[in-house]
Design a protein around this motif. Structure first.
Motif, PDB file in Angstrom:
ATOM      1  N   ALA A 161       0.822  -1.210   0.000  1.00 24.76           N
ATOM      2  CA  ALA A 161       0.000   0.000   0.000  1.00 24.76           C
ATOM      3  C   ALA A 161       0.856   1.260   0.000  1.00 24.76           C
ATOM      4  O   ALA A 161       1.946   1.305   0.568  1.00 24.76           O
ATOM      5  N   THR A 162       0.331   2.302  -0.646  1.00 24.25           N
ATOM      6  CA  THR A 162       0.912   3.642  -0.567  1.00 24.25           C
ATOM      7  C   THR A 162       0.174   4.394   0.531  1.00 24.25           C
ATOM      8  O   THR A 162      -1.008   4.751   0.367  1.00 24.25           O
ATOM      9  N   HIS A 163       0.853   4.593   1.642  1.00 23.24           N
ATOM     10  CA  HIS A 163       0.203   5.181   2.809  1.00 23.24           C
ATOM     11  C   HIS A 163       0.195   6.716   2.751  1.00 23.24           C
ATOM     12  O   HIS A 163       1.182   7.337   2.332  1.00 23.24           O
ATOM     13  N   LEU A 164      -0.888   7.284   3.213  1.00 29.05           N
ATOM     14  CA  LEU A 164      -1.000   8.720   3.444  1.00 29.05           C
ATOM     15  C   LEU A 164      -1.039   8.956   4.944  1.00 29.05           C
ATOM     16  O   LEU A 164      -1.222   8.022   5.730  1.00 29.05           O
ATOM     17  N   ALA A 165      -0.865  10.195   5.357  1.00 26.11           N
ATOM     18  CA  ALA A 165      -1.045  10.518   6.772  1.00 26.11           C
ATOM     19  C   ALA A 165      -2.467  10.149   7.183  1.00 26.11           C
ATOM     20  O   ALA A 165      -3.392  10.196   6.364  1.00 26.11           O
ATOM     21  N   PRO A 166      -2.689   9.764   8.440  1.00 20.02           N
ATOM     22  CA  PRO A 166      -3.995   9.237   8.847  1.00 20.02           C
ATOM     23  C   PRO A 166      -5.106  10.268   8.957  1.00 20.02           C
ATOM     24  O   PRO A 166      -6.257   9.900   9.199  1.00 20.02           O
ATOM     25  N   SER A 167      -4.809  11.551   8.791  1.00 22.74           N
ATOM     26  CA  SER A 167      -5.860  12.569   8.802  1.00 22.74           C
ATOM     27  C   SER A 167      -5.430  13.719   7.901  1.00 22.74           C
ATOM     28  O   SER A 167      -4.282  13.791   7.455  1.00 22.74           O
ATOM     29  N   GLU A 168      -6.360  14.617   7.643  1.00 20.57           N
ATOM     30  CA  GLU A 168      -6.086  15.833   6.873  1.00 20.57           C
ATOM     31  C   GLU A 168      -6.241  17.030   7.809  1.00 20.57           C
ATOM     32  O   GLU A 168      -7.332  17.586   7.931  1.00 20.57           O
ATOM     33  N   PRO A 169      -5.183  17.435   8.480  1.00 18.40           N
ATOM     34  CA  PRO A 169      -5.296  18.508   9.477  1.00 18.40           C
ATOM     35  C   PRO A 169      -5.372  19.885   8.832  1.00 18.40           C
ATOM     36  O   PRO A 169      -4.892  20.097   7.713  1.00 18.40           O
ATOM     37  N   ASP A 206     -12.686  13.066  25.195  1.00 19.80           N
ATOM     38  CA  ASP A 206     -13.899  12.958  24.380  1.00 19.80           C
ATOM     39  C   ASP A 206     -13.732  13.633  23.021  1.00 19.80           C
ATOM     40  O   ASP A 206     -14.568  13.434  22.130  1.00 19.80           O
ATOM     41  N   TYR A 207     -12.688  14.433  22.871  1.00 25.34           N
ATOM     42  CA  TYR A 207     -12.478  15.177  21.631  1.00 25.34           C
ATOM     43  C   TYR A 207     -11.335  14.605  20.792  1.00 25.34           C
ATOM     44  O   TYR A 207     -11.005  15.157  19.746  1.00 25.34           O
ATOM     45  N   ILE A 208     -10.751  13.522  21.243  1.00 25.88           N
ATOM     46  CA  ILE A 208      -9.624  12.906  20.539  1.00 25.88           C
ATOM     47  C   ILE A 208     -10.135  11.724  19.718  1.00 25.88           C
ATOM     48  O   ILE A 208     -10.764  10.811  20.253  1.00 25.88           O
ATOM     49  N   ALA A 209      -9.861  11.746  18.408  1.00 24.78           N
ATOM     50  CA  ALA A 209     -10.274  10.641  17.543  1.00 24.78           C
ATOM     51  C   ALA A 209      -9.420   9.414  17.783  1.00 24.78           C
ATOM     52  O   ALA A 209      -9.902   8.285  17.705  1.00 24.78           O
ATOM     53  N   GLY A 210      -8.141   9.634  18.039  1.00 27.47           N
ATOM     54  CA  GLY A 210      -7.218   8.534  18.251  1.00 27.47           C
ATOM     55  C   GLY A 210      -5.790   9.023  18.210  1.00 27.47           C
ATOM     56  O   GLY A 210      -5.525  10.235  18.249  1.00 27.47           O
ATOM     57  N   TYR A 211      -4.867   8.082  18.096  1.00 22.66           N
ATOM     58  CA  TYR A 211      -3.445   8.395  18.173  1.00 22.66           C
ATOM     59  C   TYR A 211      -2.701   7.717  17.033  1.00 22.66           C
ATOM     60  O   TYR A 211      -3.149   6.705  16.474  1.00 22.66           O
ATOM     61  N   SER A 212      -1.547   8.285  16.711  1.00 26.21           N
ATOM     62  CA  SER A 212      -0.708   7.716  15.674  1.00 26.21           C
ATOM     63  C   SER A 212       0.751   7.933  16.055  1.00 26.21           C
ATOM     64  O   SER A 212       1.057   8.543  17.080  1.00 26.21           O
ATOM     65  N   CYS A 269       7.352  16.002   8.587  1.00 27.16           N
ATOM     66  CA  CYS A 269       6.353  15.561   9.558  1.00 27.16           C
ATOM     67  C   CYS A 269       5.663  14.281   9.092  1.00 27.16           C
ATOM     68  O   CYS A 269       4.454  14.280   8.817  1.00 27.16           O
ATOM     69  N   PRO A 270       6.383  13.174   9.021  1.00 24.56           N
ATOM     70  CA  PRO A 270       5.692  11.912   8.739  1.00 24.56           C
ATOM     71  C   PRO A 270       4.833  11.485   9.926  1.00 24.56           C
ATOM     72  O   PRO A 270       5.265  11.570  11.075  1.00 24.56           O
ATOM     73  N   VAL A 271       3.618  11.040   9.645  1.00 23.92           N
ATOM     74  CA  VAL A 271       2.690  10.541  10.654  1.00 23.92           C
ATOM     75  C   VAL A 271       2.044   9.267  10.102  1.00 23.92           C
ATOM     76  O   VAL A 271       1.660   9.220   8.933  1.00 23.92           O
ATOM     77  N   GLY A 272       1.921   8.244  10.944  1.00 25.13           N
ATOM     78  CA  GLY A 272       1.280   7.012  10.486  1.00 25.13           C
ATOM     79  C   GLY A 272       1.778   5.816  11.296  1.00 25.13           C
ATOM     80  O   GLY A 272       2.409   5.984  12.326  1.00 25.13           O
ATOM     81  N   PRO A 273       1.540   4.602  10.857  1.00 22.21           N
ATOM     82  CA  PRO A 273       0.850   4.310   9.595  1.00 22.21           C
ATOM     83  C   PRO A 273      -0.660   4.461   9.647  1.00 22.21           C
ATOM     84  O   PRO A 273      -1.297   4.629   8.614  1.00 22.21           O
ATOM     85  N   GLY A 274      -1.252   4.407  10.864  1.00 24.39           N
ATOM     86  CA  GLY A 274      -2.701   4.479  10.955  1.00 24.39           C
ATOM     87  C   GLY A 274      -3.169   5.305  12.128  1.00 24.39           C
ATOM     88  O   GLY A 274      -2.375   5.938  12.841  1.00 24.39           O
ATOM     89  N   LEU A 275      -4.473   5.300  12.321  1.00 27.13           N
ATOM     90  CA  LEU A 275      -5.112   5.975  13.441  1.00 27.13           C
ATOM     91  C   LEU A 275      -5.706   4.905  14.345  1.00 27.13           C
ATOM     92  O   LEU A 275      -6.548   4.120  13.914  1.00 27.13           O
ATOM     93  N   VAL A 276      -5.253   4.869  15.601  1.00 27.43           N
ATOM     94  CA  VAL A 276      -5.694   3.845  16.545  1.00 27.43           C
ATOM     95  C   VAL A 276      -6.633   4.481  17.568  1.00 27.43           C
ATOM     96  O   VAL A 276      -6.275   5.488  18.208  1.00 27.43           O
ATOM     97  N   THR A 277      -7.811   3.908  17.709  1.00 25.31           N
ATOM     98  CA  THR A 277      -8.795   4.427  18.663  1.00 25.31           C
ATOM     99  C   THR A 277      -8.729   3.635  19.967  1.00 25.31           C
ATOM    100  O   THR A 277      -8.228   2.510  20.012  1.00 25.31           O
ATOM    101  N   ASP A 278      -9.237   4.246  21.030  1.00 20.85           N
ATOM    102  CA  ASP A 278      -9.335   3.594  22.345  1.00 20.85           C
ATOM    103  C   ASP A 278      -7.979   3.101  22.847  1.00 20.85           C
ATOM    104  O   ASP A 278      -7.878   2.055  23.483  1.00 20.85           O
TER     105      ASP A 278
END
Length: 299
Positions: free
Chosen positions: A36-44, A119-125, A153-162
């Motif tokens: 896979a070609t990974h992108l950053a896990p969000s569009e800030p 409560d305002y955090i989607a997750g972490y990377s 500013c590389p961020v990834g590979p994914g967004l982890v919740t909880d």
């Protein structure tokens, strides 16, 4: 915990979920993680970073934490993903890694308490807050070119919740050798505090990213080096250092430099005068050193 990723799939930006060694789209399409070609896990809309936060880094630099966190900003053009190349421009030589944890905002956030911040955090990377210290003499206050140059500013590979950020290991590995080895228990200000602090005066919106600091032993890396940041429960972010296609222009702006401030920051605890005296240079005025307290006549 669940993990989602953003990738290019058949030419389109696609959100996928991680299933073992595969990434699966909502329509059932699959691709191997390795392909896979990974992108950053969000569009800030913004990337906000804390300066010092980990005790080991404060101790390494023999410096002082301020009474409250201080921050700098990375432009969104610095953002890249897992597997992307990190560019060191021609004419620069002091590019350092800083393994970090990224906080990704999930809900519009303004004027909240630390107790409510989760409560305002989607997750972490996982993130790597690269610094191009060649520009530290002119940009030590804003950190704009030091930390905001393209691809830093590389961020990834994914967004982890909880994910529970407490007492988690964080390591940076260069060419297979562990260089940073820390734990979130070292943090002076935790994730919820940082979000609440920034949101007092700055509205955070879904996708915004906050970087939470790095432990000791940030060091210089070079073209060809492969750098991975591993965070317990979040996975590994890997990038390769490459040389940029064009040199830094000499007809405009401050030029890359090799002052004591540049060298001492890039070399960290390996700087030859560490513990003997504070570094000298235009950028040094932004930081307090405990060496000045111990040797006031040398300040």
């Amino acid at each position: 915990m669940a993990e989602s990723r953003r990738i290019l799939l058949d030419g389109y930006v696609t959100e996928v979920r991680l299933e073992a060694d595969d990434l699966v789209a909502a329509d059932g399409r699959r691709i191997a993680v390795a392909d896979a070609t990974h992108l950053a896990p969000s569009e800030p809309t913004k990337i906000v970073c804390v300066h010092l936060n980990y005790e080991s880094r404060v101790d390494e630099f023999m410096t002082k934490l301020p009474a409250a966190p201080t921050y700098f900003h990375k432009p969104i053009t610095a953002l890249c993903g897992h597997g992307a190349d990190v560019v060191r421009p021609v004419g620069c030589e002091w590019l350092n890694y800083e393994g970090e944890i990224a906080i990704v905002i999930g809900r519009t956030c303004r004027n909240i308490s630390p107790a409510d911040a989760g409560d305002y955090i989607a997750g972490y990377s996982v993130a790597n807050d690269y610094g191009l210290h060649d520009f530290r003499d002119t940009d030590a206050g804003s950190m704009l070119r030091v930390k905001g140059s393209d691809t830093l500013c590389p961020v990834g590979p994914g967004l982890v919740t909880d994910w529970d950020f407490r007492n988690k290991s964080i390591r940076t590995i260069v060419n297979g050798e562990v260089k940073q080895d820390g734990n979130t228990s070292e943090m002076k200000w935790d994730m919820h505090y940082l979000v609440a602090d920034i949101a007092r005066t700055i509205t955070l919106v879904p996708g915004d990213i906050l970087l939470s600091g790095t432990p000791a032993n940030s060091r210089t890396v070079y073209p060809g080096d492969v750098v991975s940041v591993e965070v317990e429960g979040l996975g590994a972010l890997t990038n390769t250092i490459v040389t940029g296609p064009t040199p830094i222009r000499t007809d405009v702006g401050a030029q890359p430099s090799r002052s004591e401030e540049v060298m001492s920051t890039a070399q960290g605890g390996d700087w030859e005068f560490r513990g003997i005296r504070a570094p000298m240079g235009p950028g040094a005025k932004h930081y307090e050193s405990t060496v000045d307290d111990e040797n006031p006549s040398d300040a």
